[in-house]
Motif scaffolding. Structure first.
Motif, PDB file in Angstrom:
ATOM      1  N   SER A 247      11.815  -2.101   0.894  1.00 62.78           N
ATOM      2  CA  SER A 247      11.653  -2.734  -0.415  1.00 62.78           C
ATOM      3  C   SER A 247      11.678  -1.681  -1.517  1.00 62.78           C
ATOM      4  O   SER A 247      12.364  -1.857  -2.541  1.00 62.78           O
ATOM      5  N   ASP A 248      10.936  -0.612  -1.316  1.00 67.06           N
ATOM      6  CA  ASP A 248      10.877   0.443  -2.331  1.00 67.06           C
ATOM      7  C   ASP A 248      12.258   1.032  -2.591  1.00 67.06           C
ATOM      8  O   ASP A 248      12.683   1.173  -3.741  1.00 67.06           O
ATOM      9  N   GLN A 249      12.942   1.341  -1.508  1.00 62.62           N
ATOM     10  CA  GLN A 249      14.281   1.911  -1.624  1.00 62.62           C
ATOM     11  C   GLN A 249      15.219   0.965  -2.356  1.00 62.62           C
ATOM     12  O   GLN A 249      15.984   1.366  -3.227  1.00 62.62           O
ATOM     13  N   THR A 250      15.142  -0.308  -1.957  1.00 61.25           N
ATOM     14  CA  THR A 250      16.044  -1.295  -2.538  1.00 61.25           C
ATOM     15  C   THR A 250      15.737  -1.510  -4.012  1.00 61.25           C
ATOM     16  O   THR A 250      16.651  -1.644  -4.834  1.00 61.25           O
TER      17      THR A 250
ATOM     18  N   LEU B  78      -0.404  -5.130  17.762  1.00 56.48           N
ATOM     19  CA  LEU B  78      -0.777  -4.812  16.384  1.00 56.48           C
ATOM     20  C   LEU B  78       0.111  -3.717  15.831  1.00 56.48           C
ATOM     21  O   LEU B  78       0.599  -3.781  14.695  1.00 56.48           O
ATOM     22  N   ASN B  79       0.317  -2.701  16.657  1.00 57.24           N
ATOM     23  CA  ASN B  79       1.125  -1.566  16.262  1.00 57.24           C
ATOM     24  C   ASN B  79       2.550  -1.984  15.894  1.00 57.24           C
ATOM     25  O   ASN B  79       3.168  -1.408  14.999  1.00 57.24           O
ATOM     26  N   TYR B  80       3.043  -2.949  16.618  1.00 56.50           N
ATOM     27  CA  TYR B  80       4.367  -3.507  16.318  1.00 56.50           C
ATOM     28  C   TYR B  80       4.385  -3.991  14.864  1.00 56.50           C
ATOM     29  O   TYR B  80       5.252  -3.629  14.075  1.00 56.50           O
ATOM     30  N   GLY B  81       3.394  -4.798  14.537  1.00 54.29           N
ATOM     31  CA  GLY B  81       3.306  -5.325  13.178  1.00 54.29           C
ATOM     32  C   GLY B  81       3.187  -4.220  12.151  1.00 54.29           C
ATOM     33  O   GLY B  81       3.808  -4.293  11.079  1.00 54.29           O
ATOM     34  N   GLN B  82       2.408  -3.201  12.472  1.00 50.31           N
ATOM     35  CA  GLN B  82       2.241  -2.093  11.523  1.00 50.31           C
ATOM     36  C   GLN B  82       3.565  -1.362  11.295  1.00 50.31           C
ATOM     37  O   GLN B  82       3.930  -1.053  10.156  1.00 50.31           O
ATOM     38  N   HIS B  83       4.277  -1.102  12.381  1.00 52.20           N
ATOM     39  CA  HIS B  83       5.577  -0.436  12.248  1.00 52.20           C
ATOM     40  C   HIS B  83       6.536  -1.255  11.383  1.00 52.20           C
ATOM     41  O   HIS B  83       7.204  -0.718  10.500  1.00 52.20           O
ATOM     42  N   VAL B  84       6.608  -2.543  11.677  1.00 48.93           N
ATOM     43  CA  VAL B  84       7.539  -3.390  10.933  1.00 48.93           C
ATOM     44  C   VAL B  84       7.149  -3.459   9.459  1.00 48.93           C
ATOM     45  O   VAL B  84       7.993  -3.293   8.572  1.00 48.93           O
ATOM     46  N   SER B  85       5.871  -3.681   9.196  1.00 49.03           N
ATOM     47  CA  SER B  85       5.452  -3.781   7.796  1.00 49.03           C
ATOM     48  C   SER B  85       5.717  -2.478   7.045  1.00 49.03           C
ATOM     49  O   SER B  85       6.241  -2.504   5.919  1.00 49.03           O
ATOM     50  N   ARG B  86       5.394  -1.361   7.658  1.00 46.60           N
ATOM     51  CA  ARG B  86       5.678  -0.072   7.005  1.00 46.60           C
ATOM     52  C   ARG B  86       7.165   0.061   6.705  1.00 46.60           C
ATOM     53  O   ARG B  86       7.561   0.462   5.610  1.00 46.60           O
ATOM     54  N   ALA B  87       7.990  -0.291   7.676  1.00 45.83           N
ATOM     55  CA  ALA B  87       9.442  -0.178   7.487  1.00 45.83           C
ATOM     56  C   ALA B  87       9.915  -1.075   6.347  1.00 45.83           C
ATOM     57  O   ALA B  87      10.776  -0.685   5.549  1.00 45.83           O
ATOM     58  N   LEU B  88       9.330  -2.256   6.255  1.00 44.30           N
ATOM     59  CA  LEU B  88       9.792  -3.196   5.240  1.00 44.30           C
ATOM     60  C   LEU B  88       9.291  -2.831   3.854  1.00 44.30           C
ATOM     61  O   LEU B  88       9.965  -3.108   2.851  1.00 44.30           O
TER      62      LEU B  88
ATOM     63  N   HIS C  75       3.946  -7.583   2.449  1.00 41.18           N
ATOM     64  CA  HIS C  75       3.840  -6.658   3.576  1.00 41.18           C
ATOM     65  C   HIS C  75       2.772  -5.599   3.357  1.00 41.18           C
ATOM     66  O   HIS C  75       2.181  -5.114   4.316  1.00 41.18           O
ATOM     67  N   VAL C  76       2.518  -5.256   2.115  1.00 39.92           N
ATOM     68  CA  VAL C  76       1.392  -4.365   1.841  1.00 39.92           C
ATOM     69  C   VAL C  76       0.105  -5.069   2.290  1.00 39.92           C
ATOM     70  O   VAL C  76      -0.746  -4.474   2.960  1.00 39.92           O
ATOM     71  N   GLY C  77       0.005  -6.323   1.964  1.00 45.51           N
ATOM     72  CA  GLY C  77      -1.156  -7.108   2.377  1.00 45.51           C
ATOM     73  C   GLY C  77      -1.281  -7.206   3.880  1.00 45.51           C
ATOM     74  O   GLY C  77      -2.369  -7.002   4.444  1.00 45.51           O
ATOM     75  N   ARG C  78      -0.174  -7.498   4.528  1.00 42.55           N
ATOM     76  CA  ARG C  78      -0.172  -7.605   5.976  1.00 42.55           C
ATOM     77  C   ARG C  78      -0.600  -6.292   6.630  1.00 42.55           C
ATOM     78  O   ARG C  78      -1.393  -6.295   7.573  1.00 42.55           O
ATOM     79  N   LEU C  79      -0.054  -5.200   6.117  1.00 41.91           N
ATOM     80  CA  LEU C  79      -0.368  -3.899   6.705  1.00 41.91           C
ATOM     81  C   LEU C  79      -1.863  -3.609   6.611  1.00 41.91           C
ATOM     82  O   LEU C  79      -2.485  -3.155   7.580  1.00 41.91           O
TER      83      LEU C  79
ATOM     84  N   LEU D 276      11.871 -11.085  -6.464  1.00 37.18           N
ATOM     85  CA  LEU D 276      11.912 -11.471  -5.052  1.00 37.18           C
ATOM     86  C   LEU D 276      11.440 -10.314  -4.174  1.00 37.18           C
ATOM     87  O   LEU D 276      10.637 -10.492  -3.250  1.00 37.18           O
ATOM     88  N   LEU D 277      11.973  -9.139  -4.468  1.00 35.63           N
ATOM     89  CA  LEU D 277      11.666  -7.975  -3.640  1.00 35.63           C
ATOM     90  C   LEU D 277      10.210  -7.546  -3.789  1.00 35.63           C
ATOM     91  O   LEU D 277       9.566  -7.157  -2.811  1.00 35.63           O
ATOM     92  N   GLU D 278       9.718  -7.653  -5.001  1.00 35.15           N
ATOM     93  CA  GLU D 278       8.331  -7.236  -5.225  1.00 35.15           C
ATOM     94  C   GLU D 278       7.355  -8.175  -4.516  1.00 35.15           C
ATOM     95  O   GLU D 278       6.387  -7.734  -3.900  1.00 35.15           O
ATOM     96  N   GLU D 279       7.647  -9.433  -4.613  1.00 31.18           N
ATOM     97  CA  GLU D 279       6.843 -10.430  -3.893  1.00 31.18           C
ATOM     98  C   GLU D 279       6.823 -10.126  -2.391  1.00 31.18           C
ATOM     99  O   GLU D 279       5.783 -10.147  -1.733  1.00 31.18           O
ATOM    100  N   PHE D 280       7.997  -9.834  -1.865  1.00 33.74           N
ATOM    101  CA  PHE D 280       8.143  -9.513  -0.447  1.00 33.74           C
ATOM    102  C   PHE D 280       7.369  -8.243  -0.101  1.00 33.74           C
ATOM    103  O   PHE D 280       6.639  -8.177   0.894  1.00 33.74           O
TER     104      PHE D 280
END
Lengths: 182, 182
Positions: free
Chosen positions: B166-169, B152-162, B121-125, B113-117
DNA sequence: CATGTCATGTAAATTGTTACATGATTGT
DNA sequence: ACAATCATGTAACAATTTACATGACATG
């Protein structure tokens, strides 16, 4: 497309123990609030559906209280949903819609929108941090805790990112002109 | 509570030039897609409403094409909405609902699930980054560009954070047990 | 001549919230 | 006795998507 997610929210909640419709609403408000909402208008009718389908069972536990418990069939249905990848859902972020057309506003007006947004997330982040310590002290050994902390952590990451974005954007706004469109 | 935001999406779009219903749909799909969606089922009826209220004007520009332009009244209505603080909207994040009940799954299933997610977001970024350079080269002088880049920057910030989350989790998941609930 | 894009529209279904009605029990 | 909480439910409303119907025009 978003195929009745409330059903799974209810089934999931019932894996934690028997609950009434009222309990389910409180559970949603207290434990799922930062990423999920439910209303009575959904809960009670769907409980009856799930009952009819045999995914939950009724237990009258008082003259005006009915508790529901998940059945093996319910668990199977829940698990089947849990393993399916979460669908990408189309979002609608009102702030960004406003920002997209923000040339119509003065810098001060845009600034106000962003500051309001920033403050909201500062507040949220503080809330998340408070819930985190509370959970860790109160439920330090609960087997579900690691997963609950992961959902909290999600919120913390997003809020931090959005505070950062707000700050950056506010700073950049200062560099720009002060004109307004007509 | 979310008082007909589609109306404002349409009014906002029309500040950028005359558009047909078809154009509006394309505009939403192409320019607003990462934070907004619209469907024909909303656009055409609302165009007629806005017309009746005098917020937009009709211009027949072909036998089977009608363009709409925003009126001064429409601009006033839009501006009135723009300055109001964006309402906090209740979100429903399906991944987090699944994660909240993830003790029912094996580590491998949660991991999936997490990897898919994460991949999403890697794709979105990457998409956001591509759009950013494209916008900067194609519309380097457009007066709205700074605001578009902010969204756009909003999206970039959110995707990076997610992605980070994901990596941490995922890493933390490795440290945990491999058991599954019944 | 088939496929894709342009173009407008609507009916039905879905999903969900809000607001109300009703009344018992508990605590102050 | 008053307010808050417990408890169940429904009707009305709101917003939105989906799926379909229709047809012209353009391009290969």
């Amino acid at each position: 497309m978003p195929e009745k997610r409330t059903r799974y929210a209810i089934l999931g909640a019932l894996t934690l123990g028997r609950m009434s419709g009222y309990d389910l609403k409180r559970f949603a408000d207290q434990s799922l609030a930062h990423f999920w909402t439910e209303s009575y208008g959904q809960i009670y009718p769907i409980l009856k559906e799930l009952l009819k389908e045999g995914l939950i069972r009724e237990h009258r536990s008082g003259p005006r209280r009915t508790e529901y418990a998940i059945t093996p069939g319910g668990k199977a249905a829940l698990d089947e949903w849990l393993v399916r990848p979460a669908e990408h859902q189309a979002l609608r972020i009102e702030l960004l819609l406003k920002l997209f057309f923000a040339r119509r506003l003065t810098s001060a007006q845009v600034r106000a929108l962003l500051e309001e947004f920033r403050d909201q997330h500062v507040g949220r982040l503080a809330e998340f941090d408070a819930i985190e310590s509370d959970l860790e002290t109160r439920l330090g050994d609960h087997p579900d805790l690691p997963y609950w902390l992961m959902t909290l952590n999600y919120g913390q990451h997003v809020s931090r990112a959005l505070i950062e974005w707000s700050d950056q954007t506010l700073k950049e706004l200062g560099k720009q002109g002060r004109k307004r469109a007509t």
